[in-house]
Design a protein around this motif. Structure first.
Motif, PDB file in Angstrom:
ATOM      1  N   THR A  39      31.481  45.068  34.701  1.00  0.00           N
ATOM      2  CA  THR A  39      33.228  44.647  35.534  1.00  0.00           C
ATOM      3  C   THR A  39      33.722  44.501  36.694  1.00  0.00           C
ATOM      4  N   ALA A  40      32.799  45.216  37.558  1.00  0.00           N
ATOM      5  CA  ALA A  40      32.395  44.900  39.283  1.00  0.00           C
ATOM      6  C   ALA A  40      32.730  43.428  39.389  1.00  0.00           C
ATOM      7  N   ALA A  41      31.615  42.205  39.391  1.00  0.00           N
ATOM      8  CA  ALA A  41      31.731  41.122  38.994  1.00  0.00           C
ATOM      9  C   ALA A  41      32.557  40.884  38.677  1.00  0.00           C
ATOM     10  N   ILE A  42      33.204  40.677  37.383  1.00  0.00           N
ATOM     11  CA  ILE A  42      33.886  40.110  36.696  1.00  0.00           C
ATOM     12  C   ILE A  42      35.429  40.024  37.817  1.00  0.00           C
ATOM     13  N   ASP A  43      35.793  41.362  37.817  1.00  0.00           N
ATOM     14  CA  ASP A  43      36.966  41.811  38.729  1.00  0.00           C
ATOM     15  C   ASP A  43      36.743  41.026  40.040  1.00  0.00           C
ATOM     16  N   ALA A  44      36.188  40.601  41.117  1.00  0.00           N
ATOM     17  CA  ALA A  44      35.204  40.533  41.947  1.00  0.00           C
ATOM     18  C   ALA A  44      35.873  38.388  41.718  1.00  0.00           C
ATOM     19  N   ALA A 107      31.860  45.010  24.949  1.00  0.00           N
ATOM     20  CA  ALA A 107      31.213  44.977  25.595  1.00  0.00           C
ATOM     21  C   ALA A 107      30.661  42.888  25.402  1.00  0.00           C
ATOM     22  N   ALA A 108      30.963  42.678  23.753  1.00  0.00           N
ATOM     23  CA  ALA A 108      30.717  41.123  23.909  1.00  0.00           C
ATOM     24  C   ALA A 108      31.279  40.349  24.865  1.00  0.00           C
ATOM     25  N   VAL A 109      32.365  40.367  24.881  1.00  0.00           N
ATOM     26  CA  VAL A 109      33.432  39.945  26.104  1.00  0.00           C
ATOM     27  C   VAL A 109      33.213  39.804  27.970  1.00  0.00           C
ATOM     28  N   LEU A 110      32.054  41.216  28.211  1.00  0.00           N
ATOM     29  CA  LEU A 110      31.521  40.993  29.647  1.00  0.00           C
ATOM     30  C   LEU A 110      30.226  40.391  29.737  1.00  0.00           C
ATOM     31  N   GLY A 111      29.711  40.427  28.825  1.00  0.00           N
ATOM     32  CA  GLY A 111      27.952  39.703  28.791  1.00  0.00           C
ATOM     33  C   GLY A 111      28.070  38.545  28.389  1.00  0.00           C
ATOM     34  N   ALA A 112      28.591  38.039  27.418  1.00  0.00           N
ATOM     35  CA  ALA A 112      29.488  36.110  27.625  1.00  0.00           C
ATOM     36  C   ALA A 112      29.963  36.186  29.368  1.00  0.00           C
ATOM     37  N   ILE A 113      30.963  36.128  29.145  1.00  0.00           N
ATOM     38  CA  ILE A 113      31.484  36.344  30.766  1.00  0.00           C
ATOM     39  C   ILE A 113      30.507  36.137  31.877  1.00  0.00           C
ATOM     40  N   VAL A 114      29.794  36.901  32.180  1.00  0.00           N
ATOM     41  CA  VAL A 114      28.916  37.155  33.004  1.00  0.00           C
ATOM     42  C   VAL A 114      28.216  36.144  33.033  1.00  0.00           C
TER      43      VAL A 114
END
Length: 173
Positions: A39-44, A107-114
């Protein structure tokens, strides 16, 4: 025949995002293996185009499913990930569970974004003195603000189905 993200069941959508993340094989290598760091990485990244964080887009299971469909569609259009996603959509994973938990979808969305971000940058996240620091580098050089903003705009568009970064996400003004 190739499926589209819109044609997938919610469960198959989640499995498709998970399969994409696994195929990229980078998430664990970068040390971004928990929700807080992801979340921190995506928000950054998103902070370059919007004050809304990723959690606002994943606030409900319905929103997370919509964002997941938008993301998978965007990944299918990105030259760096189109082949991988195309292969997944050619033979989509089947998941016959009747319930899709909102935490699993998020979790699936966050993992795919990262995983997608790591196709663009060397993404590093560190905890220091209780704060999370995110570093994005290209070929050992820090990425320029304009490049990060361009990527953030692309990500926001993928997540919101083309909504501009000044507006809200799904179900947001």
């Amino acid at each position: 025949m190739r499926s589209t993200p819109e044609g997938l069941s919610d469960q198959s959508l989640v499995r498709s995002l998970q399969e994409f993340t696994e195929d990229q094989g980078e998430v664990g290598a970068a040390g971004i293996d928990d929700r807080e760091l992801a979340t921190a990485a995506i928000d950054a990244v998103l902070s370059h185009v919007t004050a809304l964080g990723i959690d606002s887009l994943l606030a409900s299971e319905e929103q997370a499913i919509t964002v997941g469909r938008n993301l998978l569609d965007g990944l299918a259009s990105d030259p760096d990930t189109a082949d991988t996603v195309g292969s997944i959509l050619d033979d989509p994973p089947v998941d016959n569970r009747m319930v899709t938990d909102s935490l699993i979808v998020s979790a699936a969305v966050l993992g795919a974004i990262v995983a997608w971000l790591q196709t663009k940058f060397d993404l590093k996240v560190h905890r220091k003195n209780g704060k999370t620091e995110v570093s994005l580098e290209i070929e050992k050089k820090p990425a320029s603000d304009s490049l990060i903003k361009q990527l953030a705009t692309t990500l926001w568009s993928m997540l919101t189905g083309g909504g501009g970064p000044g507006g809200g996400g799904p179900d947001q003004p």
